[in-house]
Motif scaffolding. Structure first.
Motif, short mmCIF file in Angstrom:
data_model
loop_
_atom_site.label_atom_id
_atom_site.label_comp_id
_atom_site.label_asym_id
_atom_site.label_seq_id
_atom_site.Cartn_x
_atom_site.Cartn_y
_atom_site.Cartn_z
N ASP A 152 48.27 46.03 37.05
CA ASP A 152 49.25 45.73 38.10
C ASP A 152 48.78 46.24 39.45
O ASP A 152 48.90 45.54 40.47
CB ASP A 152 50.60 46.37 37.76
CG ASP A 152 51.37 45.62 36.69
OD1 ASP A 152 51.01 44.46 36.40
OD2 ASP A 152 52.32 46.20 36.13
N GLU A 155 45.99 44.09 40.81
CA GLU A 155 46.49 42.80 41.29
C GLU A 155 47.26 42.96 42.60
O GLU A 155 47.17 42.11 43.50
CB GLU A 155 47.37 42.16 40.23
CG GLU A 155 46.57 41.70 39.01
CD GLU A 155 47.41 41.07 37.92
OE1 GLU A 155 46.86 40.26 37.15
OE2 GLU A 155 48.63 41.39 37.85
N GLU A 160 39.82 42.27 41.67
CA GLU A 160 39.56 41.68 40.36
C GLU A 160 39.09 42.76 39.40
O GLU A 160 38.63 43.83 39.82
CB GLU A 160 38.52 40.56 40.49
CG GLU A 160 38.20 39.82 39.20
CD GLU A 160 39.38 39.12 38.57
OE1 GLU A 160 40.16 39.82 37.88
OE2 GLU A 160 39.51 37.89 38.75
N ASP A 170 44.51 36.39 29.36
CA ASP A 170 43.73 37.10 30.38
C ASP A 170 42.32 37.39 29.86
O ASP A 170 41.34 37.29 30.60
CB ASP A 170 44.44 38.41 30.75
CG ASP A 170 43.87 39.06 31.99
OD1 ASP A 170 43.36 38.34 32.86
OD2 ASP A 170 43.95 40.30 32.08
#
Length: 379
Positions: A152, A155, A160, A170
């Protein structure tokens, strides 16, 4: 990272421009070109390029985050200002994030079960980080919750990640970044998780070397990208040379399609190797980039560095050129006042015989290849 679109000038290829206005024949010929023809001309006649920088373990011990604690949080960034500009100037930056970033909600902790303040992500941003490996022996230190919260955070910051995943989908997602028109693929793995069990039915959470089809992954992604980077978290802690089996494995990866292999886990520097593959590429293997920013106290664990190189693509062929390495040093007074600095400046931060240490590091990092340039300050 500077995700720049290539700018291509076609003047003079099909006819010049006159001094008194646009050349009608030139305009006509350009409009008649098919898109595939334009791409073919670009591939044949123009060089696309970018600079790549990578470093080793960002290993946030409790001594480290306690030292940078302020009234408002945790100020990691001021402790790396002597080194961060050398990474920021690179177009693509890769780091190994060794510790989960779960924040206070998951309980801050150091060795052996790490969990870092959220502000550790400020550190990654200060380095200009585009992608991190989050596959290491501490990935499961805060169990599944730690992985999910860390992802989290990545992101939220636009960083990345490769090696640990939030879902099965994912895990299947290709990690491909495009830089100046060059597609760069990443895969990442770890030897284990310090005995922390992966939850049943959730093998996707972390890519383990022994249970992953590493060579098959490399071969599959190689078909989709111009440059392929492999992150390998394995080896023996504090050994200054790779085990022969790991060295041979890295060499085999380059034969299967990897252009760059970045090694982590030993917490000390190991030599950089350049392998001329059977298909004529020069592939770079950094067997261990050591610690980059941590609180470990032996001289060997205070030494790290940034590997840099140029990636060029012309006529459909991609090459890695100008491999260079800038040694770094983590200065501290016992467990206080941590500062990440170029090793070339370490005498100013209390390192005795700094010149001899720099010379030893230079010799060590080039033992496997004389094509690696050791630099005081990375360009």
């Amino acid at each position: 990272m500077k995700f720049l679109l290539p700018i291509f000038l076609f003047l003079g290829i099909f006819g010049g421009l006159s001094d008194d206005g646009p050349n009608e024949n030139f305009d006509k010929e350009m409009t008649q070109l098919e898109p595939d023809s334009v791409e073919a001309i670009i591939a044949e006649h123009f060089v696309q390029s970018f600079s790549f920088g990578a470093a080793g373990d960002v290993l946030i011990h409790d001594h480290l985050y306690e030292d940078v604690k302020t009234e408002d949080g945790y100020d990691f960034v001021s402790r790396v200002e002597e080194v961060s500009p050398y990474l920021q100037k690179q177009d693509l930056v890769f780091l190994n994030q060794e510790t989960p970033i779960g924040g206070e909600a998951l309980g801050l902790s150091g060795y052996p079960n790490f969990n870092s303040p959220i502000e550790a992500a400020d550190l990654l941003e200060a380095f200009g980080t585009d992608i991190v490996s989050n596959a290491n022996n501490h990935t499961l230190d805060k169990k599944e919750a730690g992985i999910l919260r860390t992802i989290d955070v990545f992101e939220e910051r636009g960083i990345e990640y490769v090696g640990a995943n939030k879902s099965a989908a994912d895990a299947e997602r290709d990690r491909i970044l495009e830089v100046n028109g060059i597609k760069v693929g990443f895969v990442g793995y770890t030897y284990g998780t310090n005995g922390m069990p992966i939850p049943e039915g959730k093998d996707y959470l972390v890519n383990l070397i022994d249970s992953s089809p590493v060579y098959e992954d490399i071969e599959a992604l190689d078909k989709k990208v111009d440059l392929l980077v492999v992150s390998m978290h394995q080896g023996v802690e504090y050994e200054e040379y790779p085990r022969e089996e790991h060295r041979q494995q890295a060499l085999e990866m380059t034969e299967r399609g990897a252009d760059v292999v970045l090694g982590h886990h030993p917490h000390v520097l190991q030599p950089i190797e350049i392998n001329e593959t059977e298909d004529g590429r020069e592939a770079v293997i950094a067997h261990s980039l050591g610690n980059f920013f941590s609180a470990q106290q032996s001289l060997e664990t205070k030494l790290g560095g940034i590997i840099g190189f140029d990636v060029k693509k012309q006529a459909g062929e991609t090459s890695v050129d100008n491999v260079r390495f800038m040694p770094t040093y983590v200065s501290s007074q016992e467990y206080d006042n941590f500062q990440l600095v170029p090793l070339a400046d370490a005498e100013n931060y209390g390192l005795e015989d700094a010149d001899l240490v720099y010379e030893d590091v230079s010799t060590h990092m080039t033992e496997y290849s004389d094509q690696v340039e050791i630099m005081e300050y990375l360009e």
